[in-house]
Design a protein around this motif. Structure first.
Motif, PDB file in Angstrom:
ATOM      1  N   VAL A 199      -1.454 -24.501  49.148  1.00 20.62           N
ATOM      2  CA  VAL A 199      -1.820 -23.120  48.850  1.00 20.62           C
ATOM      3  C   VAL A 199      -2.403 -23.050  47.438  1.00 20.62           C
ATOM      4  N   THR A 200      -3.402 -22.198  47.249  1.00 22.70           N
ATOM      5  CA  THR A 200      -3.911 -21.962  45.899  1.00 22.70           C
ATOM      6  C   THR A 200      -3.015 -20.930  45.219  1.00 22.70           C
ATOM      7  N   ILE A 201      -2.427 -21.314  44.097  1.00 22.02           N
ATOM      8  CA  ILE A 201      -1.552 -20.401  43.370  1.00 22.02           C
ATOM      9  C   ILE A 201      -2.379 -19.653  42.333  1.00 22.02           C
ATOM     10  N   THR A 202      -2.329 -18.327  42.380  1.00 22.05           N
ATOM     11  CA  THR A 202      -2.963 -17.522  41.330  1.00 22.05           C
ATOM     12  C   THR A 202      -1.851 -16.885  40.510  1.00 22.05           C
ATOM     13  N   THR A 203      -2.020 -16.877  39.207  1.00 21.72           N
ATOM     14  CA  THR A 203      -0.907 -16.443  38.357  1.00 21.72           C
ATOM     15  C   THR A 203      -1.389 -15.954  37.003  1.00 21.72           C
ATOM     16  N   PHE A 204      -0.553 -15.142  36.369  1.00 25.13           N
ATOM     17  CA  PHE A 204      -0.747 -14.838  34.959  1.00 25.13           C
ATOM     18  C   PHE A 204      -0.557 -16.144  34.180  1.00 25.13           C
ATOM     19  N   GLY A 205      -1.272 -16.275  33.070  1.00 23.60           N
ATOM     20  CA  GLY A 205      -1.183 -17.499  32.273  1.00 23.60           C
ATOM     21  C   GLY A 205       0.232 -17.794  31.812  1.00 23.60           C
ATOM     22  N   ASP A 206       1.021 -16.744  31.604  1.00 25.91           N
ATOM     23  CA  ASP A 206       2.371 -16.896  31.062  1.00 25.91           C
ATOM     24  C   ASP A 206       3.262 -17.837  31.862  1.00 25.91           C
ATOM     25  N   LEU A 207       3.040 -17.883  33.196  1.00 27.76           N
ATOM     26  CA  LEU A 207       3.968 -18.633  34.052  1.00 27.76           C
ATOM     27  C   LEU A 207       3.645 -20.124  34.153  1.00 27.76           C
ATOM     28  N   VAL A 208       2.463 -20.510  33.690  1.00 27.22           N
ATOM     29  CA  VAL A 208       1.971 -21.856  33.978  1.00 27.22           C
ATOM     30  C   VAL A 208       2.880 -22.954  33.436  1.00 27.22           C
ATOM     31  N   ARG A 209       3.462 -22.738  32.280  1.00 23.80           N
ATOM     32  CA  ARG A 209       4.255 -23.810  31.677  1.00 23.80           C
ATOM     33  C   ARG A 209       5.766 -23.649  31.874  1.00 23.80           C
ATOM     34  N   VAL A 210       6.168 -22.626  32.633  1.00 28.83           N
ATOM     35  CA  VAL A 210       7.615 -22.421  32.834  1.00 28.83           C
ATOM     36  C   VAL A 210       8.202 -23.565  33.643  1.00 28.83           C
TER      37      VAL A 210
END
Lengths: 359, 69, 334
Positions: free
Chosen positions: A85-96
């Motif tokens: 699946v392609t995950i779309t997200t706010f930048g904030d979550l990328v490194r969690v």
């Protein structure tokens, strides 16, 4: 060399508020800024540098990234790696960090992760890439949730069938109840109240819990603290809307109706705080096709956090980031262990970045 | 939890608006606000205008502090 | 000649010769440009500076420049920061199969123009063609050699308490331009890259005074990263005054939308200068007369207070630590 303060041309309101704060001579008081954006701004502006000794600021749990549990990240990583699946997200979550991977490290293993500016941009991405299955990571409080609903509305209207939400949306009222006692005064999050209105805060005031709702500019933040201290000295519970240019008592009925149309309350786990009944939102049964949990039959995730991390206590204002053993050692913004270090709004990240405060 | 950006409405059409913040322009959703007009100031969060802005922060805080004294 | 670069252009045969003749020699021609294995040139007595830099930028063409201009400015500015007059450059191209010939021509033309402005000669080059997908369009590596002006000696280690911190113009434009050119967030703003060759600027400053401790060009990590490097190298502290830092309005607007800090956005034509306070105003006056530094400003001072740290005097008059950048710039929304 001139003193820094002498070089600054300040507006009268700011000057007046600072002078009121500096001259506070009331009893010791703990003020909790609930909102992570306030935490960030309080550090960036060096507000602790103008506080008298008996005034303590405590950073609360109002950062959606910080309170999102690791199994949510695990589910997103699973979707990306197992279901392509392609995950779309706010930048904030990328490194969690999840139990094993963050979205950033999953990207190195082939996960497709697109950072978007808004949920509607995620929906538009799905429309433009009909060959991909697109999931938006729907995190956030009252302020952010309506934007996710607008994306659903768009998907319904334009019949975009390859788009769904992985929801972890949260609401504040139950959390306030859990946090009462952690502080004497809440600085309420202006943009949550802009949507949800002031009723909950007014109700808390009747129960003896004081607070001031405020905006995010330097003038607004110092004014709210000045008001809070001045009212606290009077000794009676208070609620003040110090952000009327944006916050109306009734909030945004349109946004509330939109949220109610698609979502319903549920119990949810806050990273660090545990389960708070009725403080989460999930998609209603009739919108199941937009619900990534149901659509992809996501299995139960491990949701493992590091046993050394004290983010939970930090989020409740029970300990300071510097009291945690891994703070600044194993856990840094480059290699975060706990969520409070990941988000720019997280208390640990703010403490680490700004390294304390110079008076 | 909710970074907001004040911006000026440039134009509005079909529930979408183009807003301008210091010369940076972006199309956002205007569906939550009725009767938006070019020249209005709005608070933007996650691509959505969440509230109209009534006045300037310096002006408002000055008024609030005066009321305390 | 074909309208796209093919693998044959990199095979070393007739087509390679044709590519070199028609594109590179046509633009880089000068008596020293070598047809042999290495360029040969006389060297004067004195100290030389020697530097190299690789350039990958997506997109390769952006408002205010392209990868070619960038590749000349980057190495010219690295030399200039050491007080060196750039003399000779080499450039190596790695070109993706299928790259449009007219675009390559455009890149070479802006390299010619920028090199001429900087007064530097391109004396040797290399061309390789990589298969489709093996590189992203075009990568360029330049190396350069320059002669250091007598009496000039700069290093990040030389910053001393009592120095002033100057920037040569408004910050963050290149990073902002590239961000907008990628069009990932649907934001429009009138921002052009600050990409510029700065030897003329350094020459004018060192004509005025040679008592300059640090000259650095703020590239990838922006002005903030340079200042942290200088603070660490010198063991001094750096105090910035938030409201004195020049940032174009539209850059502020874009940063506001994405939650980014302009101090950490890339520049490609901005110098950070650290010099004794008594020369600071004179240097700013000189900078304002130069073509790429009309908005030069004193933005802070070097102190003995907080060794190795960069602090910021805020709009409240308090002083805080400038937060350090953390890896990839990710827009902050919630």
């Amino acid at each position: 060399m001139s003193k820094p303060a002498e070089r600054i041309n300040m507006g009268d309101a700011k000057k007046q508020a600072i002078s009121m704060i500096r001259s506070y001579d009331g009893p010791p008081v703990r003020i909790m800024e609930v909102c992570g954006t306030h935490t960030h701004e309080l550090f960036r502006l060096g507000v602790r540098g103008i506080l008298p000794e008996q005034v303590t600021l405590i950073s609360g749990p109002g950062c959606p990234v910080c309170v999102t549990p690791p199994d949510f990240i695990d589910a997103a990583v699973w979707l990306a790696l197992e279901k392509q699946v392609t995950i779309t997200t706010f930048g904030d979550l990328v490194r969690v960090p999840g139990s094993r991977d963050s979205l950033a490290s999953a990207r190195g293993k082939g996960a497709k992760v697109e950072v978007v500016y808004s949920p509607q941009d995620a929906c538009t991405y799905a429309k433009e890439h009909p060959e991909e299955d697109v999931v938006f990571l729907s995190v956030g409080f009252e302020t952010t949730t309506p934007s996710s609903c607008l994306a659903l509305e768009q998907a319904e209207r334009e019949k975009i069938s390859n788009f769904s939400l992985l929801t972890a949306n949260k609401t504040m009222p139950e959390a306030y109840k859990m946090l009462q006692g952690s502080a004497d005064i809440f600085l309420y999050p202006g943009h949550v109240n802009a949507i949800a209105g002031n009723a909950v805060c007014q109700q808390l005031c009747r129960q003896g819990i004081s607070g001031v709702v405020t905006g995010f500019t330097a003038a607004e933040i110092v004014t709210a603290i000045a008001i809070a201290l001045s009212k606290f000295k009077e000794g009676k519970p208070f609620f003040v809307n110090a952000y009327p240019r944006v916050v109306k008592d009734e909030g945004s009925p349109a946004a509330q109706a939109l949220t109610d149309k698609y979502l319903e309350p549920c119990d949810t786990i806050w990273r660090g705080l545990g389960e708070i009944p009725g403080s989460g939102l999930r998609l209603k049964e009739e919108y199941a096709s937009f619900d990534a949990y149901r659509r992809y039959a996501i299995p139960k995730m491990e949701g493992k956090t590091s046993p050394l991390c004290r983010c939970g206590e930090v989020l409740q204002g029970k300990c300071r980031p510097v009291d945690c053993k891994v703070f600044g050692k194993g856990c840094t913004p480059e290699h975060p262990i706990g969520a409070c270090m990941v988000s720019g709004e997280g208390a640990c990240s703010a403490y680490y970045q700004y390294g304390g405060v110079i008076k | 939890m909710c970074v907001g950006l004040p911006a000026r409405v440039v134009n509005v059409k079909d529930g979408r608006a183009v807003v301008d913040a210091s010369g940076a322009q972006k199309e956002i959703s205007a569906q939550l606000l009725e009767d938006l007009e070019p020249g209005d100031y709005v608070m933007i969060h996650a691509g959505t205008a969440i509230a109209k802005i009534g006045s300037d922060d310096e002006e408002e805080t000055a008024g609030l502090l005066d009321a305390l004294l | 000649m074909n309208d796209r670069v093919s693998l044959a252009h990199g095979a070393g045969g007739k087509q390679t010769a044709e590519l070199i003749d028609k594109v590179f020699k046509a633009h880089f021609s000068n008596p020293l440009f070598t047809a042999d294995d290495a360029a040969v040139f006389p060297v004067e007595a004195g100290k030389m500076a020697f530097s190299t830099d690789g350039f990958i930028v997506s997109p390769a063409f952006f408002p205010g420049g392209n990868i070619g201009k960038l590749s000349i400015c980057g190495t010219v500015n690295d030399l200039a920061c050491m007080g060196a007059e750039p003399l000779y450059l080499t450039c190596a191209f790695v070109i993706e199969e299928g790259f449009p010939m007219d675009k390559l021509e455009e890149v070479a033309a802006s390299m010619e123009k920028t090199a001429a402005e900087a007064g530097v000669k391109i004396v040797a080059g290399d061309t390789k063609v990589a298969g489709k997908g093996q590189v992203d369009g075009l990568f360029i590596t330049t190396a350069g050699i320059g002669r250091i002006r007598d009496g000039v000696s700069t290093s990040g280690a030389f910053a001393k308490p009592g120095d002033a911190v100057i920037v040569s113009g408004d910050i963050g434009r290149h990073g902002c331009t590239i961000l907008l050119a990628r069009d990932e967030f649907g934001i429009d703003a009138q921002v052009t890259s600050d990409c510029a060759p700065l030897w003329g600027t350094v020459k004018a400053m060192t004509d005025a005074t040679q008592d300059i401790h640090v000259i650095r060009d703020a590239t990838r990590g922006g002005v903030g990263t340079v200042l942290y490097e200088v603070a660490e190298q010198s063991g001094a502290g750096i105090r910035l005054f938030a409201e004195d830092i020049p940032v174009q309005d539209s850059v502020k607007g874009v940063c506001g939308m994405l939650g980014l800090e302009p101090l950490y956005l890339a520049c490609e034509g901005r110098l950070v200068i650290i010099a004794p306070k008594e020369h600071a105003q004179e240097l700013v006056d000189v900078l304002k007369q130069c073509p790429y530094s009309q908005d030069a400003a004193i933005i802070g001072e070097v102190t003995g207070d907080m060794p190795g740290r960069v602090t910021m005097v805020t709009e409240l008059g308090t002083e805080t630590i400038l937060s350090r950048p953390t890896g990839e710039l990710l827009p902050r929304i919630c």
